[in-house]
Design a protein around this motif. Structure first.
Motif, short mmCIF file in Angstrom:
data_model
loop_
_atom_site.label_atom_id
_atom_site.label_comp_id
_atom_site.label_asym_id
_atom_site.label_seq_id
_atom_site.Cartn_x
_atom_site.Cartn_y
_atom_site.Cartn_z
N MET A 69 0.82 -1.21 0.00
CA MET A 69 0.00 0.00 0.00
C MET A 69 0.86 1.27 0.00
N VAL A 70 2.03 1.19 0.67
CA VAL A 70 2.92 2.37 0.74
C VAL A 70 3.39 2.74 -0.67
N ALA A 71 3.73 1.70 -1.45
CA ALA A 71 4.22 1.94 -2.82
C ALA A 71 3.14 2.62 -3.66
N LEU A 72 1.91 2.10 -3.54
CA LEU A 72 0.79 2.66 -4.30
C LEU A 72 0.55 4.12 -3.88
N THR B 299 2.63 6.16 -2.55
CA THR B 299 3.75 7.02 -2.98
C THR B 299 3.58 7.45 -4.43
N LEU B 300 3.24 6.50 -5.29
CA LEU B 300 3.09 6.85 -6.71
C LEU B 300 1.91 7.80 -6.90
N LYS C 272 2.99 11.17 -5.82
CA LYS C 272 3.89 11.74 -6.81
C LYS C 272 3.08 12.32 -7.99
N THR D 79 11.45 -1.34 -9.39
CA THR D 79 11.03 -1.34 -7.98
C THR D 79 9.90 -2.37 -7.79
N PRO D 80 9.58 -2.69 -6.53
CA PRO D 80 8.52 -3.71 -6.34
C PRO D 80 7.09 -3.18 -6.53
N LEU D 81 6.91 -2.18 -7.37
CA LEU D 81 5.55 -1.69 -7.68
C LEU D 81 4.95 -2.64 -8.71
N GLU E 127 12.84 10.36 -1.70
CA GLU E 127 11.69 10.01 -0.85
C GLU E 127 10.71 9.12 -1.63
N PHE E 128 10.47 9.49 -2.90
CA PHE E 128 9.58 8.67 -3.73
C PHE E 128 10.17 7.26 -3.91
N MET E 129 11.47 7.22 -4.17
CA MET E 129 12.13 5.93 -4.40
C MET E 129 11.95 5.04 -3.15
N GLY F 72 9.54 5.19 -1.01
CA GLY F 72 8.14 4.80 -0.97
C GLY F 72 7.84 3.62 -1.89
N TYR F 73 8.46 3.62 -3.07
CA TYR F 73 8.23 2.51 -4.01
C TYR F 73 8.69 1.17 -3.40
N TYR F 74 9.64 1.25 -2.48
CA TYR F 74 10.12 0.03 -1.81
C TYR F 74 9.37 -0.21 -0.50
N GLY F 75 8.29 0.56 -0.29
CA GLY F 75 7.45 0.32 0.89
C GLY F 75 7.93 1.01 2.15
N LEU G 98 7.97 4.29 4.27
CA LEU G 98 7.23 5.55 4.32
C LEU G 98 8.06 6.71 4.86
#
Lengths: 244, 298
Positions: A1-4, A6-7, A10, A93-95, B100-102, B104-107, B109
């Motif tokens: 959920m954090v990855a989602l 974040t995108l 962005k 990335t793991p997205l 920071e975004f990078m 986040g993509y790796y989970g 926060l």
């Protein structure tokens, strides 16, 4: 959920960074449409389903702005990421693909919604100046539903076109020759009830027509006859479900 | 779980009729810097693209800490950090936001502490509010490295990270790479700077036209495929010395070139020299560059 998340964040931050292009420009075009068509020409036109032409125009412009901007948001984001190499960064990335679609789709909804709200506010001000009364929202849940569906569908369409386009020219071609005709002929400026029979039949194949009428029903509580019938059917179905 | 950081098992990749990777098998142990070397178009980037899941292999297997990149891509992606060849221009955002975004993509926060640490380490902290286009070429490269490290990967892939950058940055970067290795990170490196690869990598693989020509310890490849130079100055100078390994006479030194694995004693014996005859001796070990040229030209 954090990855989602974040995108999504962005995507929203991206369009807020170029507000002049993403919010102020659509605001200006809505302002111009409303003042030229809604206020100036509209005062000389007959009412459409017992509402003033200005009131008829406002939800149409809201939905047109919403869909157009949702599409532009995701398509330009994908195209820029593709040409700058950012997309590969995301792909390592793991997205998951689902995360990318949902996050970018929701980002598009937010941009579309922002433009729709701005259009509504400008419209309400003009409406108040002309009729000295407030244009409220008749069916907020219907409105929310069509904002989400319209924004998300056009956001996803933008992702597809962003991936398909080999150049910015390809994207402009899609926007100018397919998207804009669908939007302009989707009942933003006129009710399809006023069109000749053949044009009415052709328009009924335009999916945008249903989204615009949905928004109009959400704001005004009335729309083209066929859509009002759909709503009646849905209401009957709801009663049927509640009873049984 | 496998003890190996990275395993390539009979990896093949074709683009139409072009075979870019022809059955490559190699492995990297945890905490090792492995140099994958080869001329342009040898297949190095194709291999890295398969490891990062950007490309699918035609056949074969890639495992990262025991996880198959095709079956468990999310698990493998979490474990790797990638520094690509091309500088990515994330036009709208500043350095801190990009990192920071990078994260986040790796989970992750809230990662400010780690981001600040990496920015300090790579000299990016003062530039944290700049956008990519405002950074110099060297700073852009540092940003690429920082992006690959925000999530503390256990395997770092460096695909020509120093292409076109000045010597100071290269030295800084390699020093940091050594530090990362000491912290236990496994590193796969591709570079055209063979001197630097020789200093950094204990193991190397040499690939040419998709085929792995050599894989093993760097010292072994140098010994096996290069020659060392021996320069001898005699107490009683002579005009020349007849020997098949004699190269030239320069500044009073007779230069000989012998295979790296051959001893100097044999040369002395062939020349019928004793230590009393010699005023000075200099030796120059063979290099990875020489060995590389030998292997690739075969």
């Amino acid at each position: 959920m954090v990855a989602l998340w974040t995108l999504f964040k962005k995507e929203v931050k991206r369009f807020l960074k170029v507000m002049m292009q993403t919010i102020v420009t659509p605001f200006m075009s809505s302002f111009l449409y409303l003042i030229v068509f809604g206020v100036s020409l509209g005062s000389k036109m007959n009412d459409v389903y017992a509402v003033s032409y200005l009131a008829f125009l406002i939800p149409g412009l809201m939905m047109m702005g919403l869909m157009n901007n949702a599409f532009q948001n995701s398509s330009s984001s994908i195209a820029v990421m593709k040409f700058s190499g950012d997309l590969e960064d995301i792909r390592v990335t793991p997205l998951s693909h689902h995360h990318i679609l949902i996050a970018m789709g929701l980002g598009s909804v937010i941009r579309g919604l922002t433009v729709a709200v701005v259009t509504y506010l400008v419209g309400v001000i003009f409406y108040f100046m002309q009729f000295n009364s407030f244009l409220g929202i008749s069916h907020p849940l219907v409105l929310i539903y069509f904002v989400l569906v319209g924004g998300f569908v056009f956001g996803l369409l933008g992702i597809c076109i962003g991936f398909w386009a080999k150049s910015i020219e390809n994207m402009a071609a899609f926007t100018n020759f397919i998207l804009l005709p669908l939007l302009y002929l989707g009942g933003v400026f006129v009710s399809i009830e006023t069109l000749p029979a053949w044009a009415k039949t052709v328009s009924s194949y335009n999916p945008v027509l249903y989204l615009i009428n949905g928004m109009r029903y959400g704001v005004l509580g009335v729309s083209d006859e066929f859509f009002s019938m759909v709503v009646k059917d849905l209401k009957c179905f709801k009663i049927y479900l509640i009873k049984f | 779980m496998s003890q190996l950081a990275l395993e390539l098992i009979n990896l093949k990749k074709s683009y139409g009729t072009l075979e870019a990777v022809k059955g490559v098998t190699l492995s990297i142990k945890p905490g090792e810097i492995f140099g994958l070397l080869g001329p342009n178009g040898a297949g190095k980037t194709s291999i890295i693209s398969i490891i990062t899941t950007l490309e699918k292999p035609t056949s074969g297997q890639v495992k990262i800490f025991g996880y198959d990149v095709e079956k468990d891509p999310m698990e493998t992606k979490r474990r790797i950090g990638v520094v690509g060849q091309e500088v990515v221009n994330s036009g709208y955002f500043d350095v801190f936001e990009i990192l920071e975004f990078m994260s986040g993509y790796y989970g992750i926060l809230k990662n400010k502490e780690r981001i600040d640490y990496i920015m300090h380490k790579l000299g990016l902290y003062e530039h944290r509010q700049k956008k990519v286009k405002q950074l110099s070429g060297g700073m852009k490269r540092r940003l690429m490295v920082a992006k690959a490290l925000v999530h503390k990967p256990t395997l770092l892939l460096l695909d020509e990270p120093t292409a076109g950058v000045d010597i100071t940055l290269r030295e800084d970067l390699w020093a940091y790479v050594r530090e990362l290795q000491q912290e236990g990170m496994s590193i796969l490196l591709t570079t055209h700077y063979l001197m630097e690869a020789q200093e950094l990598c204990r193991q190397v693989g040499i690939i040419d036209r998709g085929q792995l020509k050599f894989v093993g310890p760097t010292s072994q490849i140098i010994e096996q495929f290069s020659a060392k130079k021996i320069m001898i100055k005699l107490r009683k100078d002579r005009e020349s010395m007849a020997h098949k390994t004699f190269l030239k006479k320069k500044d009073g030194f007779f230069e000989f070139q012998i295979p790296s694995q051959e001893s100097m004693g044999n040369l002395f014996r062939d020349l019928s020299l004793t230590l009393e005859d010699v005023e000075d001796i200099k030796t120059e070990q063979g290099s990875l560059e020489e060995a590389f040229k030998q292997i690739v030209s075969k």
